[in-house]
Structures are given as C-alpha cells and as structure tokens.
Design a protein around this motif. Structure first.
Motif, PDB file in Angstrom:
ATOM      1  N   ASP A 110       0.890 -66.635 -76.863  1.00 30.79           N
ATOM      2  CA  ASP A 110       1.311 -67.087 -75.360  1.00 30.79           C
ATOM      3  C   ASP A 110       1.620 -68.437 -75.316  1.00 30.79           C
TER       4      ASP A 110
ATOM      5  N   THR B  78       8.921 -71.101 -72.383  1.00 34.45           N
ATOM      6  CA  THR B  78       8.922 -69.816 -72.222  1.00 34.45           C
ATOM      7  C   THR B  78      10.280 -69.217 -72.750  1.00 34.45           C
TER       8      THR B  78
ATOM      9  N   ARG C 147      10.545 -69.427 -76.553  1.00 35.20           N
ATOM     10  CA  ARG C 147       9.715 -68.202 -77.209  1.00 35.20           C
ATOM     11  C   ARG C 147      10.753 -67.020 -77.111  1.00 35.20           C
TER      12      ARG C 147
ATOM     13  N   ARG D  37      -2.577 -64.637 -81.940  1.00 35.48           N
ATOM     14  CA  ARG D  37      -3.358 -64.876 -80.843  1.00 35.48           C
ATOM     15  C   ARG D  37      -5.006 -64.888 -81.551  1.00 35.48           C
TER      16      ARG D  37
END
Length: 121
Positions: free
Chosen positions: A39, A70, A73, A93
């Motif tokens: 993220d 964003t 990504r 993650r």
C-alpha cells in the motif's frame, strides 16, 4: 519504471512513454521482474525512513503526493497484468524475510531453466 513513473505518475500517457521507452532501450526488457506490491502509505513511509538525511534530489519521489504514488502503483499493476509471465507480483506487506523467501526460489527456478550459473561468462 519509466512507463509507470512518467506515463502514469506524470500523466504523460502509457502508450506514449512506452513507445519512447522502446526507442531508447532499443526494445530491450528484463526477462524477469519482481513487482513487490504494498500500500502507498506504508511504501512512502518506508522510503522516507530509508532516505532520511539524503540530499533532496536523492529522495525527490518520496516528496510527491499520495495521488502521484497511487498513479505510479496503478501503472506498475497494469504492466504486471499485461505481462504476467515476465512480471511476477509479490505481496510486499509481509516482513522482508518472508518476501525474500518467496522471491529467491522463483529467481533460482528461472535461472535454472535458463541454465545460468553465477560466474559463467
């Protein structure tokens, strides 16, 4: 990276930057790419910690907006969807050791299939 950062992050257009990248790189692409996805908030926070104290030009991307990151990504994810045999999506993650435990066998398998041995020239 150029396609993701310039085409998506800078909104210059995926196809335009991809075409320019093909010219500049003479059509060369890596045979295998690991896209370690995470993220945006965690990614930027990690990069800022890693780059603390570096000159501004060394961490200029970390200074960009969350919207920019964003879009970058999304660019990388689009590339991975377009080239799933070349770009392997890895869940970033997890702890670095867990990510490495997934990446190394994939890389070794890829190299073994190519009959590559380190130091061979």
């Amino acid at each position: 990276a150029s396609v993701a950062y310039q085409g998506f992050g800078r909104c210059l257009g995926f196809e335009t930057v991809e075409a320019l990248d093909q010219i500049v790189s003479r059509g060369l692409k890596p045979d295998l790419t690991f896209l370690i996805d995470i993220d945006i908030e965690t990614s930027v926070a990690r990069a800022r910690r890693r780059n603390a104290g570096l000159p501004v030009n060394e961490n200029r991307f970390e200074q960009e907006s969350l919207e920019f990151h964003t879009q970058v990504r999304e660019g990388y994810l689009k590339i991975s969807r377009r080239e799933p045999r070349r770009v392997i999506l890895i869940d970033g993650r997890r702890r670095p050791e867990e990510v490495a435990a997934e990446v190394w066998p994939l890389a070794e398998g890829f190299l073994a299939a190519r009959k590559f041995s380190p130091g061979a020239g």
